[in-house]
Design a protein around this motif. Structure first.
Motif, PDB file in Angstrom:
ATOM      1  N   ARG A  88       0.808  -1.223   0.000  1.00 33.40           N
ATOM      2  CA  ARG A  88       0.000   0.000   0.000  1.00 33.40           C
ATOM      3  C   ARG A  88       0.839   1.269   0.000  1.00 33.40           C
ATOM      4  NH1 ARG A  88      -5.509  -1.116   2.493  1.00 33.40           N
ATOM      5  NH2 ARG A  88      -5.657  -3.380   2.619  1.00 33.40           N
ATOM      6  N   ASP A  89       2.078   1.190   0.395  1.00 30.82           N
ATOM      7  CA  ASP A  89       2.920   2.374   0.519  1.00 30.82           C
ATOM      8  C   ASP A  89       3.911   2.462  -0.641  1.00 30.82           C
ATOM      9  OD1 ASP A  89       1.730   3.054   2.977  1.00 30.82           O
ATOM     10  OD2 ASP A  89       3.058   1.635   4.029  1.00 30.82           O
ATOM     11  N   GLY A  90       4.428   3.673  -0.859  1.00 29.51           N
ATOM     12  CA  GLY A  90       5.462   3.872  -1.863  1.00 29.51           C
ATOM     13  C   GLY A  90       4.966   3.814  -3.287  1.00 29.51           C
ATOM     14  N   ASP A  92       3.352   5.706  -6.521  1.00 30.44           N
ATOM     15  CA  ASP A  92       3.185   7.048  -7.077  1.00 30.44           C
ATOM     16  C   ASP A  92       1.868   7.208  -7.829  1.00 30.44           C
ATOM     17  OD1 ASP A  92       5.847   8.469  -6.509  1.00 30.44           O
ATOM     18  OD2 ASP A  92       6.475   6.537  -7.312  1.00 30.44           O
ATOM     19  N   ARG A 117      -6.618   2.744  -0.210  1.00 31.49           N
ATOM     20  CA  ARG A 117      -5.674   1.634  -0.117  1.00 31.49           C
ATOM     21  C   ARG A 117      -4.292   1.979  -0.646  1.00 31.49           C
ATOM     22  NH1 ARG A 117     -10.874   0.123  -0.558  1.00 31.49           N
ATOM     23  NH2 ARG A 117     -11.501  -1.694   0.680  1.00 31.49           N
ATOM     24  N   ALA A 118      -4.155   3.145  -1.238  1.00 32.99           N
ATOM     25  CA  ALA A 118      -2.853   3.601  -1.735  1.00 32.99           C
ATOM     26  C   ALA A 118      -2.686   5.068  -1.336  1.00 32.99           C
ATOM     27  CB  ALA A 118      -2.763   3.438  -3.239  1.00 32.99           C
ATOM     28  N   PRO A 119      -2.512   5.340  -0.055  1.00 35.68           N
ATOM     29  CA  PRO A 119      -2.482   6.723   0.424  1.00 35.68           C
ATOM     30  C   PRO A 119      -1.362   7.525  -0.219  1.00 35.68           C
ATOM     31  CG  PRO A 119      -1.709   5.187   2.114  1.00 35.68           C
ATOM     32  CD  PRO A 119      -2.306   4.361   1.029  1.00 35.68           C
ATOM     33  N   GLY A 120      -1.716   8.707  -0.701  1.00 34.10           N
ATOM     34  CA  GLY A 120      -0.735   9.596  -1.312  1.00 34.10           C
ATOM     35  C   GLY A 120      -0.519   9.369  -2.789  1.00 34.10           C
TER      36      GLY A 120
END
Length: 325
Positions: A88-90, A92, A117-120
């Protein structure tokens, strides 16, 4: 559609290829971006996580997250399982192509589900047919998806787009796997209503349904509303057609005609004569259906008809990368 979640934060834009949150001042875009592509069909959801070099870092196939095929709770669970596997992190950019995405509200709803589910991450939403025409070599033409459902979509060199079908199983989806099975069930019921003995197609569809008679199939059809389970039974129709069964051959011919009409409608709207990419589990795996569609299109002056040679999810990866430029 009831919006189960709020759309993601930030200004929203609706563009011709789908919903996206545009890049804003302060957004952090990596020099070597990691993108996730997601293909949401009527039977399954396929996701890949890819680095800047095109290497697949993670891949996962889960159940359908298309809320026209499953409940909101099932879609939630499928997306959770997918992103638990992909990470979920990293991330783009996430591009998700989905069947049943026809309005800005539906696009925003799905974008919200992905964003949770994919913050940011930047989120791009497209109709799943768009994924087929998403390569540097094949950016214009006509794409058809014929799997659990059916829809055709195209784009010409001027950037104009058009579609045909994709109405869902209550109003259309002619030529889809679900439609093929339903036609076989209807055939069996007509035989029974006329007091005729069960023919090979009636027997085959009953066996595939785990029962013995057409009326028992009728009960199963309404007791089991999940479309993908019925779409999977369409293979019995094609098997019988290959062995010369006339009833099955009529259904296969009607299936090919329905798909041909969808493609021809898009071609007429856009002034195209090809190429045509065939996608979706039914038409990719049934060479008899491919041949019949190819012949029907040739009669209409449409050529360059070939099955998709790569998974549509990589079209989502391509669109994700494009969104960064």
């Amino acid at each position: 559609m009831v919006l189960g979640q709020h759309p993601p934060r930030g200004k929203m834009a609706h563009q011709g290829t789908g919903w996206r949150r545009p890049l804003e001042v302060g957004d952090d875009v990596a020099v070597n971006p990691v993108v996730v592509g997601v293909d949401i069909g009527g039977s399954k959801t396929h996701g890949v996580r890819v680095d800047a070099d095109g290497s697949v870092l993670a891949e996962k196939i889960v159940g359908s997250a298309n809320v026209e095929s499953v409940t909101h709770a099932q879609a939630d669970a499928a997306l959770d399982e997918l992103f638990d596997a992909l990470g979920r992190d990293g991330i783009d950019v996430v591009c998700a192509g989905s069947a049943g995405i026809n309005t800005p509200a539906q696009e925003e709803w799905l974008a919200g589900m992905i964003s949770r589910r994919a913050p940011g991450a930047k989120v791009v939403i497209a109709h799943d047919t768009r994924l087929i025409l998403a390569t540097p070599e094949f950016d214009t033409g006509i794409a058809v998806i014929c799997g659990t459902g059916s829809v055709a979509w195209g784009r010409n060199e001027a950037g104009d787009t058009a579609r045909a079908g994709g109405w869902g199983y209550l109003l259309g989806d002619e030529g889809s796997g679900y439609w093929v099975t339903r036609e076989a069930v209807r055939h069996a019921l007509r035989q029974a209503d006329r007091g005729l003995p069960a023919d090979p197609l009636s027997d085959a569809i009953a066996r595939a349904s785990g029962v013995q008679t057409a009326y028992e199939v009728l009960g199963e059809f309404y007791a089991e509303p999940v479309r993908r389970s019925w779409a999977q039974k369409s293979s019995v129709v094609f098997d019988l057609a290959r062995h010369g069964d006339e009833a099955a051959q009529r259904i296969v011919a009607d299936t090919a005609e329905a798909i041909t009409v969808q493609i021809a409608s898009v071609a007429t709207q856009l002034g195209l004569t090809g190429p045509v990419a065939l996608g979706g589990g039914l038409i990719v795996n049934q060479s008899t259906l491919q041949d019949a569609v190819r012949a029907g299109l040739a009669e209409r002056g449409i050529t360059g008809v070939e099955p998709l040679t790569r998974e549509p999810v990589f079209g989502a990866v391509y669109l994700a990368r494009q969104s960064l430029s």
